[in-house]
Design a protein around this motif. Structure first.
Motif, PDB file in Angstrom:
ATOM      1  N   UNK A 275       0.831  -1.103   0.052  1.00 16.63           N
ATOM      2  CA  UNK A 275      -0.073   0.013   0.113  1.00 16.63           C
ATOM      3  C   UNK A 275       0.732   1.224  -0.103  1.00 16.63           C
ATOM      4  N   UNK A 276       0.357   2.071  -0.851  1.00 20.60           N
ATOM      5  CA  UNK A 276       1.133   3.454  -0.656  1.00 20.60           C
ATOM      6  C   UNK A 276       0.929   4.198   0.386  1.00 20.60           C
ATOM      7  N   UNK A 277       1.923   4.969   1.069  1.00 24.26           N
ATOM      8  CA  UNK A 277       2.000   5.910   2.319  1.00 24.26           C
ATOM      9  C   UNK A 277       2.228   5.113   3.587  1.00 24.26           C
ATOM     10  N   UNK A 278       2.677   3.986   3.783  1.00 25.75           N
ATOM     11  CA  UNK A 278       2.766   3.296   4.785  1.00 25.75           C
ATOM     12  C   UNK A 278       4.157   3.487   5.334  1.00 25.75           C
ATOM     13  N   UNK A 279       4.263   3.833   6.712  1.00 26.42           N
ATOM     14  CA  UNK A 279       5.707   4.114   7.287  1.00 26.42           C
ATOM     15  C   UNK A 279       5.995   2.953   7.919  1.00 26.42           C
ATOM     16  N   UNK A 280       7.240   2.745   8.377  1.00 32.34           N
ATOM     17  CA  UNK A 280       7.851   1.570   9.023  1.00 32.34           C
ATOM     18  C   UNK A 280       7.055   1.279  10.244  1.00 32.34           C
ATOM     19  N   UNK A 281       6.531   2.094  10.960  1.00 33.44           N
ATOM     20  CA  UNK A 281       5.588   1.783  12.057  1.00 33.44           C
ATOM     21  C   UNK A 281       4.165   0.992  11.677  1.00 33.44           C
ATOM     22  N   UNK A 282       3.575   1.342  10.609  1.00 32.36           N
ATOM     23  CA  UNK A 282       2.315   0.721  10.039  1.00 32.36           C
ATOM     24  C   UNK A 282       2.742  -0.524   9.438  1.00 32.36           C
ATOM     25  N   UNK A 283       3.967  -0.555   8.797  1.00 24.31           N
ATOM     26  CA  UNK A 283       4.127  -2.094   8.337  1.00 24.31           C
ATOM     27  C   UNK A 283       4.510  -2.982   9.267  1.00 24.31           C
ATOM     28  N   UNK A 284       5.120  -2.354  10.325  1.00 21.53           N
ATOM     29  CA  UNK A 284       5.400  -3.603  11.533  1.00 21.53           C
ATOM     30  C   UNK A 284       4.295  -3.934  12.279  1.00 21.53           C
ATOM     31  N   UNK A 285       3.280  -2.823  12.440  1.00 23.90           N
ATOM     32  CA  UNK A 285       1.926  -3.153  13.207  1.00 23.90           C
ATOM     33  C   UNK A 285       1.127  -4.185  12.249  1.00 23.90           C
ATOM     34  N   UNK A 286       1.155  -4.081  10.833  1.00 26.71           N
ATOM     35  CA  UNK A 286       0.405  -4.852   9.948  1.00 26.71           C
ATOM     36  C   UNK A 286       1.206  -6.282   9.606  1.00 26.71           C
ATOM     37  N   UNK A 287       2.253  -6.463  10.135  1.00 25.01           N
ATOM     38  CA  UNK A 287       3.005  -7.580   9.494  1.00 25.01           C
ATOM     39  C   UNK A 287       2.335  -8.946   9.435  1.00 25.01           C
ATOM     40  N   UNK A 288       1.464  -9.172  10.367  1.00 23.66           N
ATOM     41  CA  UNK A 288       0.682 -10.557  10.337  1.00 23.66           C
ATOM     42  C   UNK A 288      -0.741 -10.302   9.684  1.00 23.66           C
ATOM     43  N   UNK A 289      -0.994  -9.466   8.768  1.00 21.30           N
ATOM     44  CA  UNK A 289      -2.116  -9.157   8.199  1.00 21.30           C
ATOM     45  C   UNK A 289      -1.902  -8.595   6.880  1.00 21.30           C
ATOM     46  N   UNK A 290      -1.674  -9.618   5.823  1.00 21.17           N
ATOM     47  CA  UNK A 290      -1.326  -9.320   4.325  1.00 21.17           C
ATOM     48  C   UNK A 290      -2.206  -8.307   3.814  1.00 21.17           C
ATOM     49  N   UNK A 291      -3.690  -8.397   4.019  1.00 19.83           N
ATOM     50  CA  UNK A 291      -4.785  -7.287   3.498  1.00 19.83           C
ATOM     51  C   UNK A 291      -4.382  -6.025   3.852  1.00 19.83           C
TER      52      UNK A 291
END
Length: 418
Positions: free
Chosen positions: A59-75
């Protein structure tokens, strides 16, 4: 993934040109869909193992924290993905554009797809698929049109003698039910049955027992596989189909298969129908609902294409069920088997010039030859002229001429490269 060199690209385009020409002759129209689709469509549970091989787009606009928080949710990480086949995009295309399409739509789709395959010989992470589909026709005519057109295409490529192995997923379900396999066991049972050609009846029975399948069902299945059979030739038809199945096979499904055979016989003009009923043909895609088939040729021990009926897929996107069936040629396998003309003719010319020839003279010579319909490449003379000529021939050029300063356009002597 790989680079395609000029000579290989020309050969690939030659094969594609033949396929397109034959498919268009059978009334199919070419469309194009984007290489990306929404993540939710690509992961709707209908693509089988291919969904696990999909390349997803972050997804566009995700920062490192958002990517880390969503690591277990591919969608949550991805909203798009590269297409892993052309069937899912076609279903979405039809749902989006139905009002502008005919009641029975016959499509051609040719394009690259991407799967995160394990690299090995003959398997690429980016490869071309050649699909034709019929949407809006639930009769045997649809399957027959696909088979006749595909057999015509491979014949035109010089692979005469191809045939189609055919089965029906409903036949498989009925057989497994008649043997006594519980519904929950059937996906795993089908995976094992798909290995029948490789490991034989004994190997299939042993693996089913290892899987913990219903013992009485495995015994009944093994008994059926090892039943005595008379060696006789049966052309494709009701007798061959019923002989290959347990007793009391569903009349409706048998009649549908027989209807396909009659239509293919009429369409190919062959008295010996190029179809073979295979009750253990499985094909792994989860969206198949009826007939399934694979293209076979006696020169190789692997399939050159395949497909099937997927009547339930479009309804997921449209909210209304629409019958659909498709056939995909294995382009990467075909292109390695066939030889086609690639446009290399006597009018493919290399102009080999000395370093002192003025640019204006070179362009005049080149334009004069192009004006006659020739394909022309300029090459500066090298010390190793033989290597230059060999490379030009490998690139598809058939003639050459040497150019010196002061030569008049149209007065060059053409010589064959070979």
């Amino acid at each position: 993934m790989r680079d395609i060199l000029p000579a290989d690209k020309a050969r690939r385009e030659g094969v594609l040109s033949v396929i397109r020409d034959r498919y268009r002759a059978h009334g199919f129209d070419e469309i194009e869909t984007p290489v990306v689709e929404e993540y939710s469509r690509l992961h709707a549970g209908i693509g089988g193992d291919n969904e696990k091989l999909a390349y997803n787009v972050l997804r566009r606009g995700l920062d490192a924290d958002a990517i880390r928080d969503a690591a277990d949710d591919p969608a949550a990480l991805s909203d798009l993905g590269l297409r892993y086949d052309l069937t899912v995009p076609l279903a979405r295309f039809y749902a989006s554009n139905r009002a502008q399409l005919p009641g029975v739509f016959r499509s051609i789709q040719i394009g690259s797809v991407w799967r995160a395959e394990r690299p090995q010989k003959g398997r690429y992470r980016q490869f071309v698929q050649c699909d034709i589909d019929v949407i809006g026709d639930d009769s045997a005519r649809a399957e027959a049109e696909l088979m006749v057109a595909s057999l015509d295409a491979v014949d035109a490529l010089g692979l005469e003698g191809a045939s189609v192995r055919i089965n029906d997923r409903r036949v498989l379900d009925w057989m497994l039910d008649s043997f006594g396999f519980p519904e929950g066991e059937r996906p795993g049972v089908l995976i094992t049955i798909d290995k029948l050609d490789k490991i034989g009846p004994g190997g299939v029975a042993a693996e089913l027992r290892e899987r913990g399948a219903e013992a009485s069902a495995v015994d009944a299945f093994e008994t059926f596989l090892n039943r005595p059979q008379t060696m006789e030739y049966n052309p494709f038809g009701e007798r061959q189909i019923r002989k290959a199945l347990p007793e009391n096979a569903p009349d409706e499904i048998v009649a549908h298969l027989v209807g396909i055979g009659d239509a293919v016989a009429a369409g190919t003009g062959q008295s010996d129908i190029p179809l073979v009923f295979d009750p253990f043909l499985v094909r792994g895609m989860g969206y198949y609902t009826g007939t399934i088939f694979e293209l076979a040729h006696p020169s190789v021990d692997y399939s050159l294409g395949g497909g099937g009926r997927y009547d339930g897929m479009i309804g997921r996107f449209l909210g209304q069920q629409v019958p659909a069936v498709g056939f995909s040629l294995g382009f990467e396998r075909l292109v390695d088997l066939v030889t086609v003309e690639t446009g290399a003719t006597a009018t493919s010319i290399v102009l080999i010039h000395d370093a002192d020839v003025p640019i204006a003279e070179l362009t005049a010579h080149k334009s004069a030859l192009i004006g006659t319909g020739a394909r022309v490449r300029l090459e500066r003379r090298t010390k190793n002229l033989k290597a230059l000529l060999e490379r030009s021939a490998a690139d598809g050029y058939m003639s050459f001429a040497t150019v010196s300063a002061g030569a008049q356009p149209g007065a060059l002597e053409l010589k064959p490269l070979s």
